[in-house]
Design an enzyme around this catalytic site. Structure first.
Site, PDB file in Angstrom:
ATOM      1  CD  GLU A  11       6.731  20.803   4.642  1.00  0.00           C
ATOM      2  OE1 GLU A  11       5.991  19.825   4.994  1.00  0.00           O
ATOM      3  OE2 GLU A  11       6.949  21.144   3.501  1.00  0.00           O
TER       4      GLU A  11
ATOM      5  CG  HIS B  29       5.983  17.005   8.554  1.00  0.00           C
ATOM      6  ND1 HIS B  29       5.961  16.104   7.862  1.00  0.00           N
ATOM      7  CD2 HIS B  29       5.779  18.320   7.851  1.00  0.00           C
ATOM      8  CE1 HIS B  29       5.299  16.195   6.705  1.00  0.00           C
ATOM      9  NE2 HIS B  29       5.579  17.809   6.487  1.00  0.00           N
TER      10      HIS B  29
ATOM     11  CG  HIS C 291       0.719  20.658   5.581  1.00  0.00           C
ATOM     12  ND1 HIS C 291       1.168  19.964   7.106  1.00  0.00           N
ATOM     13  CD2 HIS C 291       1.875  20.466   5.204  1.00  0.00           C
ATOM     14  CE1 HIS C 291       2.317  19.414   7.000  1.00  0.00           C
ATOM     15  NE2 HIS C 291       2.719  19.623   5.753  1.00  0.00           N
TER      16      HIS C 291
ATOM     17  CG  ASN D 112      -2.980  17.291   6.066  1.00  0.00           C
ATOM     18  OD1 ASN D 112      -3.379  18.285   5.460  1.00  0.00           O
ATOM     19  ND2 ASN D 112      -3.567  16.085   5.817  1.00  0.00           N
TER      20      ASN D 112
ATOM     21  CG  ASP E  62      -6.395  18.708  -1.523  1.00  0.00           C
ATOM     22  OD1 ASP E  62      -6.785  18.467  -0.384  1.00  0.00           O
ATOM     23  OD2 ASP E  62      -5.318  18.052  -2.031  1.00  0.00           O
TER      24      ASP E  62
ATOM     25  CG  ASP F 170       2.138  20.601   0.794  1.00  0.00           C
ATOM     26  OD1 ASP F 170       3.461  20.726   0.666  1.00  0.00           O
ATOM     27  OD2 ASP F 170       1.794  19.520   1.303  1.00  0.00           O
TER      28      ASP F 170
ATOM     29  CG  LEU G  17      -2.265  12.160   0.851  1.00  0.00           C
ATOM     30  CD1 LEU G  17      -3.230  13.062   1.740  1.00  0.00           C
ATOM     31  CD2 LEU G  17      -2.764  12.622  -0.702  1.00  0.00           C
ATOM     32  CB  ALA G  18       4.051  12.555  -2.341  1.00  0.00           C
TER      33      ALA G  18
END
Length: 390
Positions: free
Chosen positions: A126, A190, A211, A214, A243, A269, A302-303
């Site tokens: 990623e 991303h 994802h 996001n 989630d 993730d 968020l991580a």
């Protein structure tokens, strides 16, 4: 090894009703619907809940206190722990790192692939060709322009199954072609790509979105963005983090209605905090905190997540109000199809005997990899079957 059978309600992931799954030599020999004793091998057992294909996680940065990195021992520990969650196959995921870290990581994957537990199918890389404006938790110091030599090396390694990149970057379409020609999946993530840029990337061979929603350009009515292109184009599938934190219930419902269980793959993730108590952890060397089921950087970004695949399946069923067979498909057959692996993700003759046994409420109580049990809950817990899901 002699054939043996598991008998119970089978989701293959399509419902087969009461059936027997006959296993021999690590493979599924046959499925027998409405089985009679005369139809089955001598060695057989009744399963009190559901028999399903094992879960496949396409995006996992770590779990159970283990971070994905160039450490074969740590990757092997992760493979041993994941069957607790019904996961029988996964892609250890490297977020944007210095380029010299990728080769040791892929070598460690080769070594760890021989370990017991969940199958390591290869890597999900990623980054590092990502949009700085959509970097999320990725360290901006590790982002870089598209490097075709690096892309070619990753594709030629035979170990990279998925690579996430921003398709609007110069050189991205050439990188996508290199990846697809090498048998890897090119995925948009991303990214600040426009709707049109994303469609051009799909034309070049991009077949997945990382994802969904996001860290990507959002949908608006005059600028549909990456989200709009991924939802509108049937040539591409998408991973999604169910989630209840990363994606609002309404957005999850929209994605499900547009893509269906055939077009959405549940992913975690997850990072090393998954399966662990609240507290401080690390993601690629950066300090994060798990609190209230959310993993965030100190600035609130968020991580990754603390999600596990069994919870993703349960959450999707609850949030969407759908029969369990659809989230099961999203965790099994759909990710296998994304990777082009027909021998996983389904209960059919000739497929690998990777199975998860669920109590009627949907909880995991046994996981089988290659026909061998690699996880089972304590016998005292078998009485906690509860009512079946709707």
């Amino acid at each position: 090894m002699m054939p043996h059978a598991l008998v119970g309600e089978v989701l293959a992931p399509e419902p087969l009703g009461r059936a027997a799954v006959v296993v021999e030599g690590g493979k599924i020999l046959e499925t027998v619907r409405s089985p009679r004793s005369a139809d089955l091998p001598r060695e057989r057992r009744e399963v009190p809940g559901l028999i399903c294909p094992g879960f496949i996680d396409l995006q996992l940065n770590g779990a159970f206190g283990v971070e994905v990195g160039p450490d074969a021992g740590a990757l092997a520990r992760l493979a041993r722990e994941l069957p607790k969650t019904g996961t029988t196959s996964f892609l250890p995921t490297a977020i944007s790192w210095p380029t010299e870290c990728y080769d040791p990581f892929l070598e460690a994957l080769k070594d760890a692939s021989r370990s017991e537990g969940a199958n390591i199918l290869g890597a999900h890389v990623e980054g590092p060709f990502l949009a700085p404006a959509r970097k999320g938790v990725h360290d901006p110091a590790h982002l870089r322009p598209v490097d075709l030599d690096l892309t070619r090396g990753l594709a030629d390694s035979g170990m990279v199954r998925v690579m996430t990149l921003a398709p609007e970057l110069p050189g991205a379409k050439e990188a996508i072609r290199l990846l697809t020609e090498g048998g890897s999946v090119a995925s948009a993530g991303h990214t600040d790509a426009s709707y049109e840029e994303t469609l051009r990337a799909i034309d070049a061979g991009l077949s997945m979105g990382t994802h969904l929603y996001n860290a990507m350009s959002p949908f608006t009515h005059r600028s549909p963005g990456t989200v709009g292109a991924l939802l509108a184009d049937d040539r591409v599938r998408a991973g999604i983090i169910a989630d209840g934190v990363h994606v609002h219930e309404g957005a999850l419902r929209l994605a499900y209605r547009q893509k269906g269980p055939e077009g959405l793959a549940l992913v975690t993730d997850a990072m090393e905090a998954a399966g662990m108590p609240p507290g401080e952890y690390k993601l690629s060397g950066r300090k994060v905190r798990l609190e209230g089921g959310e993993v965030r950087l100190p600035d609130g970004t968020l991580a990754g997540s603390a999600l596990t695949m069994d919870r993703a399946v349960s959450n999707a069923a609850d949030l969407l109000g759908i029969p369990l067979q659809d989230p099961i498909r999203m965790a099994t057959q759909t990710p296998a199809e994304i990777l082009g692996i027909p021998g996983k993700g389904r209960i059919v003759p000739g497929a690998d005997a990777d199975l998860v046994l669920l109590v009627p409420s949907g909880a995991v109580y046994e996981t089988i990899v290659g026909g061998e049990t690699v996880y089972v809950v304590g016998r005292e817990d078998h009485g906690l079957l509860g009512p079946p899901r709707g």
